[in-house]
Write an enzyme that holds these catalytic residues in place. Structure first.
Site, PDB file in Angstrom:
ATOM      1  N   GLY A   4       8.248 -33.119  77.862  1.00  0.00           N
ATOM      2  CA  GLY A   4       8.278 -34.222  78.670  1.00  0.00           C
ATOM      3  C   GLY A   4       8.811 -35.321  78.027  1.00  0.00           C
ATOM      4  N   ARG A  60      11.707 -27.829  78.510  1.00  0.00           N
ATOM      5  CA  ARG A  60      10.465 -27.017  78.053  1.00  0.00           C
ATOM      6  C   ARG A  60      10.965 -25.519  77.728  1.00  0.00           C
ATOM      7  NH1 ARG A  60       6.372 -30.526  78.805  1.00  0.00           N
ATOM      8  NH2 ARG A  60       6.326 -31.959  80.525  1.00  0.00           N
ATOM      9  N   ASP A  81       2.408 -31.356  71.427  1.00  0.00           N
ATOM     10  CA  ASP A  81       1.674 -30.109  70.764  1.00  0.00           C
ATOM     11  C   ASP A  81       2.443 -28.599  70.899  1.00  0.00           C
ATOM     12  OD1 ASP A  81       0.746 -30.499  73.513  1.00  0.00           O
ATOM     13  OD2 ASP A  81      -0.553 -28.770  73.244  1.00  0.00           O
ATOM     14  N   THR A 134       4.055 -38.172  72.505  1.00  0.00           N
ATOM     15  CA  THR A 134       3.331 -37.797  73.729  1.00  0.00           C
ATOM     16  C   THR A 134       3.015 -39.173  74.348  1.00  0.00           C
ATOM     17  OG1 THR A 134       1.683 -36.969  75.145  1.00  0.00           O
ATOM     18  CG2 THR A 134       1.672 -36.916  72.681  1.00  0.00           C
ATOM     19  N   ILE A 135       3.046 -39.642  75.636  1.00  0.00           N
ATOM     20  CA  ILE A 135       2.502 -40.646  75.901  1.00  0.00           C
ATOM     21  C   ILE A 135       0.923 -40.431  76.011  1.00  0.00           C
ATOM     22  CG2 ILE A 135       4.455 -41.486  77.607  1.00  0.00           C
ATOM     23  CD1 ILE A 135       2.821 -40.552  80.059  1.00  0.00           C
ATOM     24  N   ASP A 136       0.388 -39.104  76.163  1.00  0.00           N
ATOM     25  CA  ASP A 136      -0.993 -38.789  76.235  1.00  0.00           C
ATOM     26  C   ASP A 136      -1.660 -38.968  74.938  1.00  0.00           C
ATOM     27  OD1 ASP A 136      -0.116 -37.750  78.480  1.00  0.00           O
ATOM     28  OD2 ASP A 136      -0.486 -35.610  78.123  1.00  0.00           O
ATOM     29  N   ASP A 193      -2.432 -37.348  72.157  1.00  0.00           N
ATOM     30  CA  ASP A 193      -3.420 -36.355  71.898  1.00  0.00           C
ATOM     31  C   ASP A 193      -3.214 -35.389  70.811  1.00  0.00           C
ATOM     32  OD1 ASP A 193      -1.514 -35.211  73.135  1.00  0.00           O
ATOM     33  OD2 ASP A 193      -2.853 -34.200  75.040  1.00  0.00           O
ATOM     34  N   ARG A 208     -11.473 -53.084  99.172  1.00  0.00           N
ATOM     35  CA  ARG A 208     -11.311 -51.686  99.311  1.00  0.00           C
ATOM     36  C   ARG A 208     -11.759 -50.965  97.746  1.00  0.00           C
ATOM     37  NH1 ARG A 208      -5.174 -52.052 101.656  1.00  0.00           N
ATOM     38  NH2 ARG A 208      -5.957 -51.440 103.988  1.00  0.00           N
ATOM     39  N   MET A 229      -1.496 -40.352  83.760  1.00  0.00           N
ATOM     40  CA  MET A 229      -1.330 -39.022  83.190  1.00  0.00           C
ATOM     41  C   MET A 229      -2.390 -39.038  82.141  1.00  0.00           C
ATOM     42  SD  MET A 229       2.888 -38.553  83.120  1.00  0.00           S
ATOM     43  CE  MET A 229       3.555 -37.825  84.725  1.00  0.00           C
ATOM     44  N   GLY A 230      -2.257 -37.506  81.803  1.00  0.00           N
ATOM     45  CA  GLY A 230      -3.278 -37.393  80.712  1.00  0.00           C
ATOM     46  C   GLY A 230      -3.938 -35.664  81.163  1.00  0.00           C
ATOM     47  N   ARG A 231      -2.996 -34.754  80.516  1.00  0.00           N
ATOM     48  CA  ARG A 231      -3.228 -33.483  81.146  1.00  0.00           C
ATOM     49  C   ARG A 231      -4.705 -32.896  80.668  1.00  0.00           C
ATOM     50  NH1 ARG A 231       0.817 -31.113  82.871  1.00  0.00           N
ATOM     51  NH2 ARG A 231       0.132 -29.048  82.973  1.00  0.00           N
ATOM     52  N   GLU A 247      -5.317 -37.401  85.285  1.00  0.00           N
ATOM     53  CA  GLU A 247      -5.120 -36.285  86.309  1.00  0.00           C
ATOM     54  C   GLU A 247      -5.673 -35.083  85.869  1.00  0.00           C
ATOM     55  OE1 GLU A 247      -0.785 -35.772  85.386  1.00  0.00           O
ATOM     56  OE2 GLU A 247      -1.111 -35.414  83.350  1.00  0.00           O
ATOM     57  N   ARG A 249      -8.679 -46.146  98.552  1.00  0.00           N
ATOM     58  CA  ARG A 249      -7.251 -45.871  98.541  1.00  0.00           C
ATOM     59  C   ARG A 249      -6.613 -45.317  97.184  1.00  0.00           C
ATOM     60  NH1 ARG A 249      -3.825 -48.185 102.441  1.00  0.00           N
ATOM     61  NH2 ARG A 249      -5.145 -48.712 104.008  1.00  0.00           N
ATOM     62  N   HIS A 293       5.476 -40.631  86.936  1.00  0.00           N
ATOM     63  CA  HIS A 293       6.448 -40.704  85.882  1.00  0.00           C
ATOM     64  C   HIS A 293       6.819 -41.767  85.687  1.00  0.00           C
ATOM     65  CE1 HIS A 293       6.475 -36.527  86.790  1.00  0.00           C
ATOM     66  NE2 HIS A 293       6.930 -36.196  85.821  1.00  0.00           N
ATOM     67  N   GLN A 352       5.026 -44.124  84.394  1.00  0.00           N
ATOM     68  CA  GLN A 352       4.305 -44.239  82.991  1.00  0.00           C
ATOM     69  C   GLN A 352       5.303 -43.658  81.774  1.00  0.00           C
ATOM     70  OE1 GLN A 352       0.010 -43.190  83.340  1.00  0.00           O
ATOM     71  NE2 GLN A 352       1.138 -42.120  85.040  1.00  0.00           N
TER      72      GLN A 352
HETATM   73  O1  F6P Z   1       2.223 -34.115  78.311  1.00  0.00           O
HETATM   74  C1  F6P Z   1       2.902 -35.319  78.756  1.00  0.00           C
HETATM   75  C2  F6P Z   1       2.692 -35.676  80.400  1.00  0.00           C
HETATM   76  O2  F6P Z   1       3.336 -36.706  80.605  1.00  0.00           O
HETATM   77  C3  F6P Z   1       1.497 -35.312  80.696  1.00  0.00           C
HETATM   78  O3  F6P Z   1       0.520 -36.455  80.792  1.00  0.00           O
HETATM   79  C4  F6P Z   1       1.716 -34.879  82.226  1.00  0.00           C
HETATM   80  O4  F6P Z   1       0.915 -34.089  82.633  1.00  0.00           O
HETATM   81  C5  F6P Z   1       3.035 -33.957  81.836  1.00  0.00           C
HETATM   82  O5  F6P Z   1       3.716 -34.631  80.910  1.00  0.00           O
HETATM   83  C6  F6P Z   1       4.090 -34.016  83.018  1.00  0.00           C
HETATM   84  O6  F6P Z   1       5.142 -33.420  82.721  1.00  0.00           O
HETATM   85  P1  F6P Z   1       6.243 -33.008  83.954  1.00  0.00           P
HETATM   86  O7  F6P Z   1       7.028 -34.281  83.958  1.00  0.00           O
HETATM   87  O8  F6P Z   1       7.064 -32.094  82.989  1.00  0.00           O
HETATM   88  O9  F6P Z   1       5.665 -32.555  84.974  1.00  0.00           O
END
Ligand code: F6P
Length: 341
Positions: free
Chosen positions: A11, A72, A103, A125-127, A129, A162, A169-171, A222, A265, A271, A273
């Site tokens: 990504g 990918r 990773d 990675t934005i994650d 991790d 509300r 994001m954050g798999r 997420e 809500r 994306h 982010q």
């Molecule tokens: O691994 C980085 C990440 O931004 C995750 O947080 C997210 O689940 C994933 O990429 C989304 O990837 P794509 O845009 O390929 O669906």
């Protein structure tokens, strides 16, 4: 002096261009050449490259995305490893490779290094991790985007009484949720590392109502599971078999609304982010990663990843960096929970 190949895979992430610029600038300073490989591993397997000189990386420091493109595709999933890449490597005279990725990408980088190609990894990675580095580039930008969103959602939530669930994001790990939640003053933060109890979340929201605060912000990563009795979002995969996440916020909001009747809500940031201009912090970190990766490559290092430790750039074995995924620690999460409710 040598030819460095450089690729960006997985990504995209704010700061990728700054890393590539850093690699090229330091390589040129040291009289080495750089070949850009297009679209991640795909370009290495299929022979799609571009020459990179100092001029070709001017004006990209603050630009999001990656001038090289990304995908990918993976040489060990969609090919036979190094042998699938040798014709591109030989044709371009590449004798060392800088791989900018998360990773999965770094695991393939390690395998290529073990097959004999000198490889340096850069943690992207934005994650946030990846093991072995205090921070990945792109994370600070994603946190800033999510924090800005939380600030905006807070004023509208307050005006309308509300609950707003903000999905970030954050798999598998909840770094963005935790940092943006702390920075935005979230009333609850749900992340995959720590099991949550929906009844506790609801008790927190009810407590706020009793105190006269008729709105709440709940930040969710997420990758969390939906509350018991609520079906997870339908699983979808992309063309490479990579699972697409997103949508669990809807189940969490539904549970909150069902159990409290408070209007709930959802905003899924997605994306937004990942796109756009990197923060100043990410530009500097990415630049340092790129310059250091070029130095490591030209100094003859291999099977290592550039990492930030404290304020220093260090080399971490790729084996260690790919030995797992780094989650939010208890202390950091406890700082967040102190402000819940
Ligand atoms: O691994 C980085 C990440 O931004 C995750 O947080 C997210 O689940 C994933 O990429 C989304 O990837 P794509 O845009 O390929 O669906």
């Amino acid at each position: 002096m040598g030819v460095i190949g450089v690729l960006t895979a997985g990504g995209d992430c704010p700061g990728l261009n700054a890393v590539v610029r850093g690699v090229v600038a330091r390589a040129v300073e040291r009289d080495a050449e750089v070949v850009g490989i297009r679209n991640g591993w795909e370009g290495l397997m299929e022979g799609s490259t571009m020459p990179l000189d100092r001029d070709s990386v001017r004006g990209i420091l603050g630009r999001g995305g990656t001038l090289l493109g990304t995908s990918r595709m993976d040489p060990y999933v969609h090919g036979q490893g190094l042998s699938s890449c040798t014709s591109t490597i030989q044709r371009n005279g590449i004798d060392r490779l800088i791989v900018i990725g998360g990773d999965g990408t770094l695991r393939s980088a390690l395998q290529l290094a073990q097959e004999g190609l000198p490889v340096i990894g850069v943690p992207k990675t934005i994650d946030n991790d990846i093991i072995g580095t205090d921070m990945t580039f792109g994370f600070d930008t994603a946190v800033q985007v999510a924090t800005d969103a939380i600030d905006r959602l807070t004023t509208t939530a307050e005006s309308h009484n509300r609950v707003i669930v903000v999905e970030v994001m954050g798999r598998t790990k909840g770094w963005i949720a935790t940092y943006a939640g702390i920075a935005g003053g979230a009333d609850a933060i749900l992340i995959p590392e720590f099991e949550y109890d929906i009844d506790e979340v609801i008790a927190t929201i009810r407590k706020r109502h009793r105190r006269g605060q008729h709105y709440s912000i709940v930040v969710v990563a997420e990758g969390v599971v939906p509350p018991p009795g609520y079906d997870p979002p339908k699983k979808k995969t992309d063309a490479f078999g990579f699972e697409r996440l997103g949508g669990v916020g809807y189940q969490i909001a539904a549970a909150i609304e069902d159990m409290t009747t408070f209007e709930s809500r959802v905003t899924v940031l997605g994306h937004i982010q990942r796109g756009g201009s990197p923060t100043a912090y990410d530009r500097v970190l990415a630049t340092r990663f790129g310059v250091t990766a070029a130095d490591f490559a030209l100094d003859g290092l291999t099977e290592v990843m550039v990492a930030l430790r404290g304020t220093a750039m260090v080399a971490v074995p790729l084996e260690e960096a790919t030995s797992g995924i780094r989650g939010v620690d208890e202390d950091t999460y406890a700082t967040a929970t102190t402000f819940f409710g």
